[in-house]
Design a protein around this motif. Structure first.
Motif, PDB file in Angstrom:
ATOM      1  N   ALA A   1       0.838  -1.199   0.000  1.00 52.52           N
ATOM      2  CA  ALA A   1       0.000   0.000   0.000  1.00 52.52           C
ATOM      3  C   ALA A   1       0.878   1.256   0.000  1.00 52.52           C
ATOM      4  N   THR A   2       0.420   2.273  -0.707  1.00 54.60           N
ATOM      5  CA  THR A   2       1.117   3.553  -0.707  1.00 54.60           C
ATOM      6  C   THR A   2       0.768   4.316   0.570  1.00 54.60           C
ATOM      7  N   ALA A   3       1.479   5.416   0.787  1.00 50.75           N
ATOM      8  CA  ALA A   3       1.215   6.229   1.975  1.00 50.75           C
ATOM      9  C   ALA A   3      -0.210   6.771   1.962  1.00 50.75           C
ATOM     10  N   GLU A   4      -0.702   7.136   0.770  1.00 53.03           N
ATOM     11  CA  GLU A   4      -2.066   7.657   0.679  1.00 53.03           C
ATOM     12  C   GLU A   4      -3.086   6.575   1.028  1.00 53.03           C
ATOM     13  N   MET A   5      -2.851   5.365   0.556  1.00 54.90           N
ATOM     14  CA  MET A   5      -3.764   4.260   0.862  1.00 54.90           C
ATOM     15  C   MET A   5      -3.766   3.937   2.352  1.00 54.90           C
ATOM     16  N   LEU A   6      -2.582   3.986   2.972  1.00 54.66           N
ATOM     17  CA  LEU A   6      -2.516   3.723   4.411  1.00 54.66           C
ATOM     18  C   LEU A   6      -3.246   4.794   5.202  1.00 54.66           C
ATOM     19  N   GLU A   7      -3.124   6.031   4.729  1.00 51.87           N
ATOM     20  CA  GLU A   7      -3.799   7.121   5.429  1.00 51.87           C
ATOM     21  C   GLU A   7      -5.313   7.000   5.278  1.00 51.87           C
ATOM     22  N   GLU A   8      -5.778   6.627   4.089  1.00 47.84           N
ATOM     23  CA  GLU A   8      -7.210   6.473   3.871  1.00 47.84           C
ATOM     24  C   GLU A   8      -7.784   5.311   4.677  1.00 47.84           C
ATOM     25  N   ALA A   9      -6.954   4.273   4.908  1.00 50.54           N
ATOM     26  CA  ALA A   9      -7.434   3.102   5.645  1.00 50.54           C
ATOM     27  C   ALA A   9      -7.666   3.403   7.116  1.00 50.54           C
TER      28      ALA A   9
ATOM     29  N   PRO B   1      -4.780   1.297  12.490  1.00 48.35           N
ATOM     30  CA  PRO B   1      -5.024  -0.149  12.613  1.00 48.35           C
ATOM     31  C   PRO B   1      -5.927  -0.455  13.802  1.00 48.35           C
ATOM     32  N   GLN B   2      -6.807  -1.431  13.633  1.00 52.97           N
ATOM     33  CA  GLN B   2      -7.762  -1.786  14.671  1.00 52.97           C
ATOM     34  C   GLN B   2      -7.284  -2.929  15.556  1.00 52.97           C
ATOM     35  N   THR B   3      -6.333  -3.714  15.065  1.00 56.31           N
ATOM     36  CA  THR B   3      -5.840  -4.868  15.821  1.00 56.31           C
ATOM     37  C   THR B   3      -4.323  -4.875  15.804  1.00 56.31           C
ATOM     38  N   TRP B   4      -3.748  -5.715  16.682  1.00 58.29           N
ATOM     39  CA  TRP B   4      -2.293  -5.793  16.768  1.00 58.29           C
ATOM     40  C   TRP B   4      -1.686  -6.366  15.494  1.00 58.29           C
ATOM     41  N   TYR B   5      -2.378  -7.305  14.844  1.00 52.67           N
ATOM     42  CA  TYR B   5      -1.805  -7.880  13.626  1.00 52.67           C
ATOM     43  C   TYR B   5      -1.917  -6.907  12.455  1.00 52.67           C
ATOM     44  N   GLU B   6      -2.931  -6.059  12.435  1.00 50.31           N
ATOM     45  CA  GLU B   6      -2.983  -5.011  11.415  1.00 50.31           C
ATOM     46  C   GLU B   6      -1.856  -4.010  11.619  1.00 50.31           C
ATOM     47  N   GLU B   7      -1.526  -3.751  12.866  1.00 50.48           N
ATOM     48  CA  GLU B   7      -0.427  -2.829  13.156  1.00 50.48           C
ATOM     49  C   GLU B   7       0.901  -3.383  12.664  1.00 50.48           C
ATOM     50  N   ILE B   8       1.115  -4.702  12.835  1.00 47.74           N
ATOM     51  CA  ILE B   8       2.346  -5.318  12.338  1.00 47.74           C
ATOM     52  C   ILE B   8       2.423  -5.206  10.823  1.00 47.74           C
ATOM     53  N   ALA B   9       1.300  -5.428  10.145  1.00 47.69           N
ATOM     54  CA  ALA B   9       1.282  -5.320   8.687  1.00 47.69           C
ATOM     55  C   ALA B   9       1.559  -3.896   8.241  1.00 47.69           C
ATOM     56  N   ARG B  10       0.994  -2.911   8.936  1.00 55.36           N
ATOM     57  CA  ARG B  10       1.204  -1.507   8.562  1.00 55.36           C
ATOM     58  C   ARG B  10       2.664  -1.112   8.705  1.00 55.36           C
ATOM     59  N   GLU B  11       3.350  -1.685   9.690  1.00 51.13           N
ATOM     60  CA  GLU B  11       4.758  -1.348   9.883  1.00 51.13           C
ATOM     61  C   GLU B  11       5.598  -1.742   8.668  1.00 51.13           C
ATOM     62  N   ARG B  12       5.121  -2.699   7.890  1.00 48.64           N
ATOM     63  CA  ARG B  12       5.825  -3.129   6.678  1.00 48.64           C
ATOM     64  C   ARG B  12       5.260  -2.477   5.433  1.00 48.64           C
ATOM     65  N   GLY B  13       4.381  -1.511   5.620  1.00 50.43           N
ATOM     66  CA  GLY B  13       3.809  -0.827   4.466  1.00 50.43           C
ATOM     67  C   GLY B  13       2.819  -1.669   3.700  1.00 50.43           C
ATOM     68  N   THR B  14       2.116  -2.574   4.374  1.00 52.63           N
ATOM     69  CA  THR B  14       1.131  -3.435   3.728  1.00 52.63           C
ATOM     70  C   THR B  14      -0.196  -3.352   4.474  1.00 52.63           C
TER      71      THR B  14
END
Length: 312
Positions: free
Chosen positions: A71-79, A82-95
């Protein structure tokens, strides 16, 4: 003629103990390395020289159970956050997580096929072994050799004929087809092992039961089976290990519905290529059912391995 048994010397005991410890270390280190890799980051998992001390993370397990997209920075911002700990781990990798992976389905397929074929193999193998042990079967030795001979050829030698047969019967990529196949492969092992165990059970027990009014089936069910429980348990472990770890037939005969975990785990791909922490996490979880099954039956295993080998 009498033989005396000498007690091993203290030096012999120490030497034997050292050899056992060395062998245990050699065999356990790869397993511990796989478990540790499951808790490494992708960078640590491929670092050279290998990283022994690292900061543990659950990224490998998150990647194992989820599908992710870059995901791009814009996509991450629009999303949003993160609501859960595993979403947070994914966001740290830009996904971002796009859904669950298919590892859970493949793992469940392994459970169904592995334990299903083991149960069916125990039922058929125990019945056949009892017949060979107790009844006068024509050409018994020839039949037993024929049963054993099915284990003498490598699986790849019959892979193509089995594939064609399964395709014509509509058994390709089905749980039933894989259960029947693994049962057929394991049946020779179960018959030979269980026959040895049943041979060790004195026939006088059954004769006494028949005199007391038991039918042949009741004598088998209430007298022979409890006595053969050790052999059945140890044989079940060997059959499960084969069905659980089998790779060649699983690759050839399954692709989706009935695919098991062994063909799926090596093909786990991350957003940046091969995801080794996820592969290691999948392999670690894949070990658990067989280890639990073996631990539950461990008291039968050692006695079961040697029981049928010594005749009275």
């Amino acid at each position: 003629m009498s033989f005396s048994v000498t007690e091993p010397t203290k030096g012999t005991k120490w030497f034997s103990g050292i050899l056992v410890v060395i062998y245990a270390v050699i065999t356990i280190v790869p397993l511990l390395w796989i478990i540790a890799t499951g808790f490494k980051s992708p960078a640590d998992s491929i670092a050279y020289p290998p990283v022994v001390f690292f900061e543990p993370t659950l990224e490998g397990y998150v990647n194992l159970f989820t599908d992710r997209t870059r995901a791009t920075a814009e996509m991450l911002e629009e999303a949003g956050p993160p609501q859960t700990w595993y979403e947070e781990i994914a966001r740290e990798r830009g996904t971002v997580i796009s859904g669950p992976s298919r590892y859970g389905e493949r793992f469940l397929n392994s459970v169904i096929i592995g334990f299903g074929s083991t149960a069916l193999c125990m039922v058929l193998g125990t019945a056949a072994a009892y017949a060979f042990s107790r009844f006068r079967v024509p050409l018994k030795d020839d039949l037993l050799f024929f049963i054993l001979s099915t284990r003498m050829m490598p699986p790849i030698a019959v892979a193509i004929p089995i594939f064609l047969m399964f395709r014509n019967l509509g058994l390709n990529d089905t749980h039933l087809g894989m259960i029947l196949l693994y049962t057929a492969v394991n049946l020779s092992l179960s018959v030979w092992l269980l026959k040895g165990f049943i041979d060790e059970i004195p026939m006088e027990y059954e004769e006494a039961a028949l005199i007391d009014g038991y039918t042949r089936f009741q004598a088998f069910y209430k007298v022979v089976l409890p006595q053969a429980a050790t052999g059945i348990a140890s044989t079940a472990i060997f059959c499960l290990i084969f069905a659980w770890n089998e790779y060649a037939f699983a690759v050839l005969l399954t692709s989706g519905t009935a695919q098991t975990a062994p063909p799926f785990i090596p093909n786990i791909i991350g957003v940046n290529g091969k995801d080794w922490p996820a592969v290691a996490a999948g392999a670690t979880l894949f070990l658990v059912p067989v280890m639990v099954f073996t631990v539950l039956l461990r008291k039968h295993l050692l006695r079961g391995i040697t029981f049928g080998a010594v005749r009275k």
